[in-house]
Design a protein around this motif. Structure first.
Motif, mmCIF file in Angstrom:
data_model
loop_
_atom_site.group_PDB
_atom_site.id
_atom_site.type_symbol
_atom_site.label_atom_id
_atom_site.label_comp_id
_atom_site.label_asym_id
_atom_site.label_seq_id
_atom_site.Cartn_x
_atom_site.Cartn_y
_atom_site.Cartn_z
ATOM 1 N N GLN A 3 0.835 -1.209 0.000
ATOM 2 C CA GLN A 3 0.000 0.000 0.000
ATOM 3 C C GLN A 3 0.868 1.257 0.000
ATOM 4 O O GLN A 3 0.584 2.213 -0.720
ATOM 5 N N ASP A 4 1.938 1.259 0.810
ATOM 6 C CA ASP A 4 2.830 2.427 0.854
ATOM 7 C C ASP A 4 3.478 2.671 -0.504
ATOM 8 O O ASP A 4 3.601 3.815 -0.950
ATOM 9 N N LYS A 5 3.904 1.594 -1.144
ATOM 10 C CA LYS A 5 4.550 1.726 -2.460
ATOM 11 C C LYS A 5 3.604 2.354 -3.472
ATOM 12 O O LYS A 5 3.980 3.251 -4.233
ATOM 13 N N ILE A 6 2.365 1.863 -3.481
ATOM 14 C CA ILE A 6 1.379 2.414 -4.416
ATOM 15 C C ILE A 6 1.197 3.913 -4.164
ATOM 16 O O ILE A 6 1.258 4.728 -5.092
ATOM 17 N N VAL A 10 2.118 6.678 -6.983
ATOM 18 C CA VAL A 10 1.020 7.485 -7.522
ATOM 19 C C VAL A 10 1.213 8.960 -7.157
ATOM 20 O O VAL A 10 0.976 9.851 -7.978
ATOM 21 N N GLY A 11 1.718 9.210 -5.944
ATOM 22 C CA GLY A 11 1.947 10.585 -5.499
ATOM 23 C C GLY A 11 2.973 11.306 -6.356
ATOM 24 O O GLY A 11 2.947 12.529 -6.467
ATOM 25 N N LYS A 12 3.886 10.541 -6.949
ATOM 26 C CA LYS A 12 4.968 11.176 -7.721
ATOM 27 C C LYS A 12 4.684 11.247 -9.219
ATOM 28 O O LYS A 12 5.385 11.947 -9.944
ATOM 29 N N LEU A 13 3.682 10.497 -9.685
ATOM 30 C CA LEU A 13 3.413 10.519 -11.131
ATOM 31 C C LEU A 13 2.769 11.843 -11.525
ATOM 32 O O LEU A 13 1.873 12.322 -10.836
ATOM 33 N N PRO A 14 3.228 12.435 -12.621
ATOM 34 C CA PRO A 14 2.556 13.647 -13.108
ATOM 35 C C PRO A 14 1.113 13.315 -13.481
ATOM 36 O O PRO A 14 0.808 12.155 -13.781
ATOM 37 N N SER A 15 0.235 14.317 -13.458
ATOM 38 C CA SER A 15 -1.145 14.022 -13.843
ATOM 39 C C SER A 15 -1.157 13.637 -15.313
ATOM 40 O O SER A 15 -0.355 14.124 -16.107
ATOM 41 N N GLY A 16 -2.044 12.720 -15.662
ATOM 42 C CA GLY A 16 -2.059 12.233 -17.037
ATOM 43 C C GLY A 16 -1.203 10.991 -17.239
ATOM 44 O O GLY A 16 -1.205 10.419 -18.319
ATOM 45 N N LEU A 19 -0.869 4.568 -13.606
ATOM 46 C CA LEU A 19 -0.088 3.440 -13.076
ATOM 47 C C LEU A 19 -0.787 2.116 -13.389
ATOM 48 O O LEU A 19 -1.933 1.898 -13.003
ATOM 49 N N VAL A 20 -0.074 1.258 -14.108
ATOM 50 C CA VAL A 20 -0.515 -0.125 -14.288
ATOM 51 C C VAL A 20 0.315 -0.964 -13.309
ATOM 52 O O VAL A 20 1.538 -1.019 -13.425
ATOM 53 N N ALA A 21 -0.353 -1.560 -12.335
ATOM 54 C CA ALA A 21 0.359 -2.395 -11.359
ATOM 55 C C ALA A 21 0.551 -3.780 -11.969
ATOM 56 O O ALA A 21 -0.411 -4.501 -12.205
ATOM 57 N N MET A 212 8.765 -2.921 -8.152
ATOM 58 C CA MET A 212 8.854 -1.825 -7.191
ATOM 59 C C MET A 212 7.650 -1.813 -6.241
ATOM 60 O O MET A 212 7.753 -1.370 -5.103
ATOM 61 N N ILE A 213 6.520 -2.344 -6.697
ATOM 62 C CA ILE A 213 5.328 -2.406 -5.843
ATOM 63 C C ILE A 213 5.298 -3.702 -5.029
ATOM 64 O O ILE A 213 5.111 -3.691 -3.814
#
Ligand SMILES: *Cc1c(COP(=O)(O)O)cnc(C)c1O
Length: 222
Positions: A3-6, A10-16, A19-21, A212-213
């Motif tokens: 959960q922390d990894k996700i 997600v917090g660091k990805l630019p909008s647009g 994330l495909v896990a 990474m996840i």
């Protein structure tokens, strides 16, 4: 942990950038941890494993298929999938279109060019992609959504960047040459655990992140 990894990613990805896990080789309880962190898009690469997981997981998941798909396995995958990212041959494309015709469905796909240095027979050449899309009307049950690519497996950032740049050029060339497709043809799926920050610089709209996840994969199980 998952959960922390996700949340971190997600917090660091630019909008647009979506994330495909990538959950291949990981168990349903591990996938559920990601689900509870809010993740709804999962990528799998083996038909059998995919078909086993789908009924075990909540129904609001968007499943992407990201592996080599044999035409005799289509019925295990196509009824449940939102996006087939790894269409790597004309033969597969035609088989998917035929399945769509028979089942009254239009399938969303990404085309996979072969740019990495590794020897493999999988993947379209740039010319093949342009030629397929010059007669896209031959595939009425396919919606062409974009390109999926993989960089050479190396630590050398220059090589990775040059691969991403070539993949991006194919994507841009399609949009330029075939404006009728451009409204749909918007996705550039590049970037994995080790190289996704670079992929974002090259215009990725979709990163496919597994280890990474979920940690390293144990290829002996599942
Ligand atoms: C396994 C896989 C990934 C994820 O790789 P990681 O390095 O674990 O992030 C991404 N894309 C494809 C096509 C894969 O097969």
């Amino acid at each position: 942990m998952i959960q922390d990894k996700i949340h971190d990613i997600v917090g660091k990805l630019p909008s647009g950038v979506k994330l495909v896990a990538v959950s291949k080789f990981h168990s349903v309880p591990e996938l559920m941890e990601a689900y509870r962190a809010g993740q709804r898009c999962f990528g799998e690469n083996r038909p059998q494993e995919f078909a086993m997981k789908v009924p075990e997981m909540p129904s609001d998941i968007e499943w992407h298929f990201i592996g080599h798909l044999q035409t005799n396995k289509l019925k295990m995958v196509l009824p449940y999938v939102s996006l087939i990212q790894s269409v790597d041959s004309l033969r597969l494309l035609e088989a998917i279109n035929n399945w769509g015709t028979m089942n009254g469905k239009v399938l969303d796909v990404l085309l996979e060019p072969h740019v990495a240095a590794e020897e493999t027979k999988q993947g379209f050449s740039c010319d093949e992609i342009m030629s397929v899309l010059s007669s896209s009307e031959r595939y009425p049950n396919i919606c062409f959504k974009g390109i999926m690519g993989m960089a050479t497996f190396t630590d050398d950032e220059e090589i990775i960047c040059s691969d991403f740049s070539r993949i991006r050029e194919i994507h841009d060339a399609v949009r330029r040459e075939y404006p009728v497709l451009a409204d749909d043809f918007t996705e550039l799926s590049i970037g994995m655990s080790d190289d996704y920050p670079l992929a974002i610089k090259y215009g990725s709209t979709m990163v496919r992140i597994g280890s990474m996840i979920f940690g390293s994969r144990n290829y002996g199980v599942v």
